[in-house]
Structure formats: C-alpha cells, structure tokens
Design an enzyme around this catalytic site. Sequence first.
Site, PDB file in Angstrom:
ATOM      1  N   LYS A  13       0.833  -1.215   0.000  1.00 12.64           N
ATOM      2  CA  LYS A  13       0.000   0.000   0.000  1.00 12.64           C
ATOM      3  C   LYS A  13       0.866   1.262   0.000  1.00 12.64           C
ATOM      4  O   LYS A  13       0.645   2.172  -0.783  1.00 12.64           O
ATOM      5  CB  LYS A  13      -0.930   0.017   1.237  1.00 12.64           C
ATOM      6  CG  LYS A  13      -1.865  -1.186   1.322  1.00 12.64           C
ATOM      7  CD  LYS A  13      -2.765  -1.120   2.543  1.00 12.64           C
ATOM      8  CE  LYS A  13      -2.052  -1.209   3.880  1.00 12.64           C
ATOM      9  NZ  LYS A  13      -1.362  -2.491   4.162  1.00 12.64           N
ATOM     10  N   ARG A  88      -9.774   0.622   8.902  1.00 13.26           N
ATOM     11  CA  ARG A  88      -9.168  -0.686   9.127  1.00 13.26           C
ATOM     12  C   ARG A  88     -10.130  -1.641   9.818  1.00 13.26           C
ATOM     13  O   ARG A  88      -9.763  -2.741  10.177  1.00 13.26           O
ATOM     14  CB  ARG A  88      -7.963  -0.479  10.008  1.00 13.26           C
ATOM     15  CG  ARG A  88      -6.744  -1.175   9.495  1.00 13.26           C
ATOM     16  CD  ARG A  88      -5.618  -0.726  10.389  1.00 13.26           C
ATOM     17  NE  ARG A  88      -4.478  -1.517  10.157  1.00 13.26           N
ATOM     18  CZ  ARG A  88      -3.428  -1.090   9.477  1.00 13.26           C
ATOM     19  NH1 ARG A  88      -3.390   0.093   8.935  1.00 13.26           N
ATOM     20  NH2 ARG A  88      -2.388  -1.884   9.337  1.00 13.26           N
ATOM     21  N   ARG A 127      11.670  -5.577   4.794  1.00 16.40           N
ATOM     22  CA  ARG A 127      11.491  -4.125   4.586  1.00 16.40           C
ATOM     23  C   ARG A 127      12.502  -3.304   5.395  1.00 16.40           C
ATOM     24  O   ARG A 127      12.776  -3.586   6.550  1.00 16.40           O
ATOM     25  CB  ARG A 127      10.079  -3.715   4.993  1.00 16.40           C
ATOM     26  CG  ARG A 127       9.894  -2.195   4.972  1.00 16.40           C
ATOM     27  CD  ARG A 127       8.462  -1.771   5.020  1.00 16.40           C
ATOM     28  NE  ARG A 127       7.727  -2.344   6.121  1.00 16.40           N
ATOM     29  CZ  ARG A 127       6.411  -2.254   6.257  1.00 16.40           C
ATOM     30  NH1 ARG A 127       5.702  -1.631   5.335  1.00 16.40           N
ATOM     31  NH2 ARG A 127       5.799  -2.787   7.278  1.00 16.40           N
ATOM     32  N   ARG A 160      11.360  -1.679  11.017  1.00 13.21           N
ATOM     33  CA  ARG A 160      10.292  -1.308  11.952  1.00 13.21           C
ATOM     34  C   ARG A 160      10.182  -2.359  13.059  1.00 13.21           C
ATOM     35  O   ARG A 160      10.295  -3.556  12.783  1.00 13.21           O
ATOM     36  CB  ARG A 160       8.951  -1.228  11.188  1.00 13.21           C
ATOM     37  CG  ARG A 160       8.583   0.170  10.766  1.00 13.21           C
ATOM     38  CD  ARG A 160       7.453   0.222   9.787  1.00 13.21           C
ATOM     39  NE  ARG A 160       6.215  -0.448  10.189  1.00 13.21           N
ATOM     40  CZ  ARG A 160       5.093  -0.414   9.474  1.00 13.21           C
ATOM     41  NH1 ARG A 160       5.052   0.297   8.353  1.00 13.21           N
ATOM     42  NH2 ARG A 160       4.024  -1.054   9.876  1.00 13.21           N
ATOM     43  N   ARG A 171      -0.059  -9.196  13.558  1.00 17.24           N
ATOM     44  CA  ARG A 171      -0.651  -8.202  12.640  1.00 17.24           C
ATOM     45  C   ARG A 171      -1.505  -8.902  11.590  1.00 17.24           C
ATOM     46  O   ARG A 171      -2.578  -8.421  11.232  1.00 17.24           O
ATOM     47  CB  ARG A 171       0.452  -7.384  11.966  1.00 17.24           C
ATOM     48  CG  ARG A 171       1.091  -6.386  12.908  1.00 17.24           C
ATOM     49  CD  ARG A 171       2.388  -5.848  12.349  1.00 17.24           C
ATOM     50  NE  ARG A 171       2.216  -5.074  11.134  1.00 17.24           N
ATOM     51  CZ  ARG A 171       3.191  -4.845  10.254  1.00 17.24           C
ATOM     52  NH1 ARG A 171       4.398  -5.336  10.460  1.00 17.24           N
ATOM     53  NH2 ARG A 171       2.964  -4.124   9.184  1.00 17.24           N
TER      54      ARG A 171
END
Length: 214
Positions: A13, A88, A127, A160, A171
């Site tokens: 996203k 969300r 990431r 992160r 998550r």
Amino acid sequence: MNIVLFGPPGVGKGTQSDNLVNELGITHFAMGDILREAVKEGTALGLKAKTYMDSGKLVPDALVIGMIEARIMDPEVTGGFLLDGFPRNVSQAEALASMLEKHGESIDRVVFMDAPEAMLLKRLSGRLICRACGFGFHRHYSPPRKEGRCDRCSGELYQRDDDKEEVIGQRLEVYGEQTRPLLEYYKALPAFRRLDASGEMTAVYAELMKAVKN
Ligand code: AP5
C-alpha cells in the site's frame, strides 16, 4: 479524486501510494505514518498508540478517527486524498462515511490489494525504511545501493519494530479478524476495485492506475 486503499500488512500500500499521489496530485494520508510520527514526537496520543502498535494490535478507534478527520477536512487539502491504512475495521468505515457525508464529500475509489500470505511475510521481514526521509527499501526486492544507507538522502535504514517475526504473525491475525471484513462492507459499491498485488512493483502500479481510472 478521493481514494481508499486497503489490504493486508506488507501488500504494498505504502509503496504504491507514493507514486499514485504524485501522479494524481492528491494528498497521501498513511495512518501508520501519522501514528509513528506521534510516537516519535512523544505526544500523549503517540505514547498511548505505541503499546498497541508494538504488539501488532489496532490502536483504538476513538484515537484514530479524530486524527484522520482533522486531516482530511483541512481546508488546505484540495484536489483529493488517498487514505492508506484507514479505515481498518467496519466501525472506522462507518465513521469515514459519516464524516465525508457531513462535509459533502465522497469516495471515488476503494481499492482492495491482496497477495498470498507467504509473499506478505517475505515483503514485511525484508522491509527497510530511511530514518531521515521515510523512503522504503527491501533487502531483496529493492535493495539500497549502499548497505544500510538511503539512496535518496544517505539516511540510516532501519527495520520497523513491528516487522519483527513475532509481531508480524499478530498483525496478520488482526488483519484477518478486523480488516478483511471490510471486503464485505465495500464490495457492492460501484467504487470498489480488487487488485492482485502479487506481481512486481511496476506491474502492480500499472494495474492500480487502471483500477483508479476505469
Ligand atoms: P501501517 O503502517 O499502516 O502498517 P500495515 O497496514 O501493516 O501496512 P504496512 O506499512 O506494513 O505495509 P504496506 O502495505 O504499506 O507495504 P509496503 O508498501 O511498505 O500500520 C502500523 C500499525 O499502526 C498497525 O499495526 C496498527 O497498530 C496501527 N494502525 C495503523 N492504522 C490504523 C487504523 N486505521 N486503526 C488502528 N490502528 C492503526 O511494502 C512492504 C515491503 O514490500 C517493502 O519493503 C516494499 O519495498 C516491498 N514491496 C512492496 N510491493 C512489492 C512488490 N510488488 N514486489 C516486491 N516487493 C514489494
């Protein structure tokens, strides 16, 4: 044009939004970035949010709804916006619908991005983000030219906290329970589009552009 982009963690996203908002000349509101900024600034709200974010849970609706409303209703936001990571859950979607109605606005596109879970795990665990400018990289799919340093500003790259293996699972679970049901909520709308985001970045972007324009 007002766009909502939703989908599982790591589906792309943020990556795709950056290009899309530049091309369309609209404002990008990434709920996760807004919250991380509040955490960094050490605001009362940021401190509350941090506990939830670190454990992979959703921050309570009462905190995030007010934050997003203040931004999308800012008179300086002209030409439209892209919401990435909000709503969300169904109650956030209902709150969004009523705040837009109250201000005479509507959603032109709701794009659901999806990819297989194994791919999400690879994207999340590799990431890297620049501490200075926020630009995103990936250890394997879009590595920086110099290890540990941002190509754009030479800032330090970091992982992160919620991209650590133990939090990713939580998550994805929260996504399945609370965010995926948005599919039922939105899929009957004429504005709804579904996008297979499992391809490589430029191919996904081309499909996203089609979904937004057609
Ligand atoms: P948030 O920051 O929104 O996290 P997320 O939704 O889990 O999404 P991500 O940022 O992890 O993934 P993405 O889809 O943007 O992927 P990206 O483009 O970076 O939220 C964090 C937390 O904040 C939540 O857990 C929650 O606690 C809280 N929160 C946020 N919004 C909330 C709300 N509305 N209500 C309550 N709480 C809220 O891509 C991932 C990686 O893959 C990158 O390295 C990228 O380079 C790579 N990549 C992307 N696309 C491709 C591709 N096509 N091929 C190969 N690699 C790719």
